[in-house]
Motif scaffolding. Structure first.
Motif, PDB file in Angstrom:
ATOM      1  N   VAL A  64       0.811  -1.222   0.000  1.00 19.54           N
ATOM      2  CA  VAL A  64       0.000   0.000   0.000  1.00 19.54           C
ATOM      3  C   VAL A  64       0.844   1.272   0.000  1.00 19.54           C
ATOM      4  O   VAL A  64       0.297   2.376  -0.092  1.00 19.54           O
ATOM      5  N   LYS A  65       2.156   1.129   0.096  1.00 23.88           N
ATOM      6  CA  LYS A  65       3.028   2.307   0.108  1.00 23.88           C
ATOM      7  C   LYS A  65       2.820   3.148  -1.135  1.00 23.88           C
ATOM      8  O   LYS A  65       2.752   2.637  -2.244  1.00 23.88           O
ATOM      9  N   GLY A  66       2.707   4.465  -0.919  1.00 24.35           N
ATOM     10  CA  GLY A  66       2.515   5.381  -2.040  1.00 24.35           C
ATOM     11  C   GLY A  66       1.064   5.557  -2.438  1.00 24.35           C
ATOM     12  O   GLY A  66       0.741   6.461  -3.217  1.00 24.35           O
ATOM     13  N   ARG A  67       0.186   4.695  -1.917  1.00 18.84           N
ATOM     14  CA  ARG A  67      -1.241   4.800  -2.246  1.00 18.84           C
ATOM     15  C   ARG A  67      -2.093   5.142  -1.031  1.00 18.84           C
ATOM     16  O   ARG A  67      -3.097   5.838  -1.152  1.00 18.84           O
ATOM     17  N   PHE A  68      -1.719   4.619   0.128  1.00 21.94           N
ATOM     18  CA  PHE A  68      -2.477   4.842   1.355  1.00 21.94           C
ATOM     19  C   PHE A  68      -1.707   5.787   2.268  1.00 21.94           C
ATOM     20  O   PHE A  68      -0.470   5.770   2.311  1.00 21.94           O
ATOM     21  N   THR A  69      -2.471   6.593   3.027  1.00 25.41           N
ATOM     22  CA  THR A  69      -1.866   7.486   4.010  1.00 25.41           C
ATOM     23  C   THR A  69      -2.620   7.375   5.324  1.00 25.41           C
ATOM     24  O   THR A  69      -3.841   7.554   5.357  1.00 25.41           O
ATOM     25  N   ILE A  70      -1.887   7.094   6.384  1.00 25.20           N
ATOM     26  CA  ILE A  70      -2.481   7.022   7.717  1.00 25.20           C
ATOM     27  C   ILE A  70      -2.220   8.337   8.437  1.00 25.20           C
ATOM     28  O   ILE A  70      -1.156   8.945   8.285  1.00 25.20           O
ATOM     29  N   SER A  71      -3.216   8.767   9.209  1.00 28.38           N
ATOM     30  CA  SER A  71      -3.063  10.002   9.975  1.00 28.38           C
ATOM     31  C   SER A  71      -3.944   9.921  11.211  1.00 28.38           C
ATOM     32  O   SER A  71      -4.779   9.013  11.338  1.00 28.38           O
ATOM     33  N   ARG A  72      -3.745  10.875  12.104  1.00 29.61           N
ATOM     34  CA  ARG A  72      -4.564  10.888  13.314  1.00 29.61           C
ATOM     35  C   ARG A  72      -4.826  12.328  13.736  1.00 29.61           C
ATOM     36  O   ARG A  72      -4.013  13.218  13.495  1.00 29.61           O
ATOM     37  N   ASP A  73      -5.960  12.534  14.376  1.00 32.17           N
ATOM     38  CA  ASP A  73      -6.322  13.809  14.962  1.00 32.17           C
ATOM     39  C   ASP A  73      -6.575  13.543  16.440  1.00 32.17           C
ATOM     40  O   ASP A  73      -7.650  13.068  16.815  1.00 32.17           O
ATOM     41  N   ASN A  74      -5.582  13.834  17.260  1.00 34.50           N
ATOM     42  CA  ASN A  74      -5.692  13.503  18.684  1.00 34.50           C
ATOM     43  C   ASN A  74      -6.767  14.332  19.383  1.00 34.50           C
ATOM     44  O   ASN A  74      -7.355  13.874  20.368  1.00 34.50           O
ATOM     45  N   ALA A  75      -7.031  15.523  18.898  1.00 35.99           N
ATOM     46  CA  ALA A  75      -8.083  16.352  19.494  1.00 35.99           C
ATOM     47  C   ALA A  75      -9.456  15.716  19.294  1.00 35.99           C
ATOM     48  O   ALA A  75     -10.371  15.944  20.096  1.00 35.99           O
ATOM     49  N   LYS A  76      -9.603  14.932  18.230  1.00 31.36           N
ATOM     50  CA  LYS A  76     -10.886  14.297  17.937  1.00 31.36           C
ATOM     51  C   LYS A  76     -10.895  12.811  18.274  1.00 31.36           C
ATOM     52  O   LYS A  76     -11.886  12.120  18.003  1.00 31.36           O
ATOM     53  N   ASN A  77      -9.773  12.321  18.819  1.00 33.42           N
ATOM     54  CA  ASN A  77      -9.669  10.883  19.117  1.00 33.42           C
ATOM     55  C   ASN A  77     -10.001  10.037  17.887  1.00 33.42           C
ATOM     56  O   ASN A  77     -10.716   9.024  17.977  1.00 33.42           O
ATOM     57  N   THR A  78      -9.482  10.439  16.759  1.00 30.62           N
ATOM     58  CA  THR A  78      -9.824   9.782  15.505  1.00 30.62           C
ATOM     59  C   THR A  78      -8.577   9.528  14.667  1.00 30.62           C
ATOM     60  O   THR A  78      -7.673  10.364  14.612  1.00 30.62           O
ATOM     61  N   MET A  79      -8.576   8.365  14.026  1.00 23.41           N
ATOM     62  CA  MET A  79      -7.525   7.995  13.098  1.00 23.41           C
ATOM     63  C   MET A  79      -8.141   7.829  11.720  1.00 23.41           C
ATOM     64  O   MET A  79      -9.326   7.480  11.608  1.00 23.41           O
ATOM     65  N   TYR A  80      -7.337   8.063  10.689  1.00 24.33           N
ATOM     66  CA  TYR A  80      -7.840   7.991   9.320  1.00 24.33           C
ATOM     67  C   TYR A  80      -6.936   7.113   8.461  1.00 24.33           C
ATOM     68  O   TYR A  80      -5.741   6.961   8.738  1.00 24.33           O
ATOM     69  N   LEU A  81      -7.527   6.586   7.405  1.00 27.00           N
ATOM     70  CA  LEU A  81      -6.737   5.919   6.371  1.00 27.00           C
ATOM     71  C   LEU A  81      -7.261   6.417   5.030  1.00 27.00           C
ATOM     72  O   LEU A  81      -8.368   6.063   4.621  1.00 27.00           O
ATOM     73  N   GLN A  82      -6.471   7.255   4.381  1.00 26.89           N
ATOM     74  CA  GLN A  82      -6.810   7.721   3.040  1.00 26.89           C
ATOM     75  C   GLN A  82      -6.283   6.703   2.039  1.00 26.89           C
ATOM     76  O   GLN A  82      -5.081   6.440   1.996  1.00 26.89           O
ATOM     77  N   MET A  83      -7.181   6.157   1.249  1.00 28.36           N
ATOM     78  CA  MET A  83      -6.816   5.108   0.300  1.00 28.36           C
ATOM     79  C   MET A  83      -7.058   5.618  -1.114  1.00 28.36           C
ATOM     80  O   MET A  83      -8.207   5.902  -1.484  1.00 28.36           O
ATOM     81  N   ASN A  84      -6.009   5.750  -1.867  1.00 29.18           N
ATOM     82  CA  ASN A  84      -6.073   6.215  -3.256  1.00 29.18           C
ATOM     83  C   ASN A  84      -5.631   5.108  -4.198  1.00 29.18           C
ATOM     84  O   ASN A  84      -4.993   4.137  -3.793  1.00 29.18           O
ATOM     85  N   SER A  85      -5.951   5.281  -5.463  1.00 29.60           N
ATOM     86  CA  SER A  85      -5.563   4.309  -6.502  1.00 29.60           C
ATOM     87  C   SER A  85      -5.912   2.887  -6.079  1.00 29.60           C
ATOM     88  O   SER A  85      -5.086   1.964  -6.156  1.00 29.60           O
ATOM     89  N   LEU A  86      -7.116   2.721  -5.624  1.00 29.64           N
ATOM     90  CA  LEU A  86      -7.531   1.418  -5.105  1.00 29.64           C
ATOM     91  C   LEU A  86      -7.536   0.356  -6.192  1.00 29.64           C
ATOM     92  O   LEU A  86      -7.847   0.628  -7.360  1.00 29.64           O
TER      93      LEU A  86
END
Length: 124
Positions: A64-86
């Motif tokens: 998934v390298k180069g296509r997916f991006t993991i991130s987090r927003d600690n103020a919102k207690n939320t983590m994300y996974l942006q998935m591109n070029s699926l």
């Protein structure tokens, strides 16, 4: 106890994008390593991406390298996974997980809490 709830899964065509979210309960979210894992039909669950607590170092599976991006927003207690070029091979149930140790891990056995999963289906 930490509760994790995933959202954002769905059906998308190959080449498209989705963003998964993982909402966590608890007051020490920023200290946890957070990870995404997935399980395709007939296959074992596998590591996708992780982000460490405190510093926020990121780790990705080669697939998934180069296509997916993991991130987090600690103020919102939320983590994300942006998935591109699926791709169709990204089709799986995606699970959010939390590890109380902040150093970062790609190993399932080190994660303490798991969500129920969200289905991602990529059509060709």
């Amino acid at each position: 106890q930490v509760q994790l709830v995933e959202s954002g899964g769905g059906l998308v065509q190959a080449g498209g994008s989705l963003r998964l979210s993982c909402a966590a309960s608890g007051r020490t979210f920023s200290n946890y390593t957070m990870g995404w894992f997935r399980q395709a039909p007939g296959k074992e669950r596998e590591f996708v991406a992780a982000i460490s607590g405190r510093i926020g170092n990121t780790y990705y599976a080669e697939s998934v390298k180069g296509r997916f991006t993991i991130s987090r927003d600690n103020a919102k207690n939320t983590m994300y996974l942006q998935m591109n070029s699926l791709k169709p091979e990204d089709t799986a149930v995606y699970y959010c997980a939390a590890d109380r140790v902040p150093k970062g891990s790609t190993q399932q056995r080190e994660y303490d809490y798991w969500g129920q999963g969200t289905q991602v289906t990529v059509s060709s």
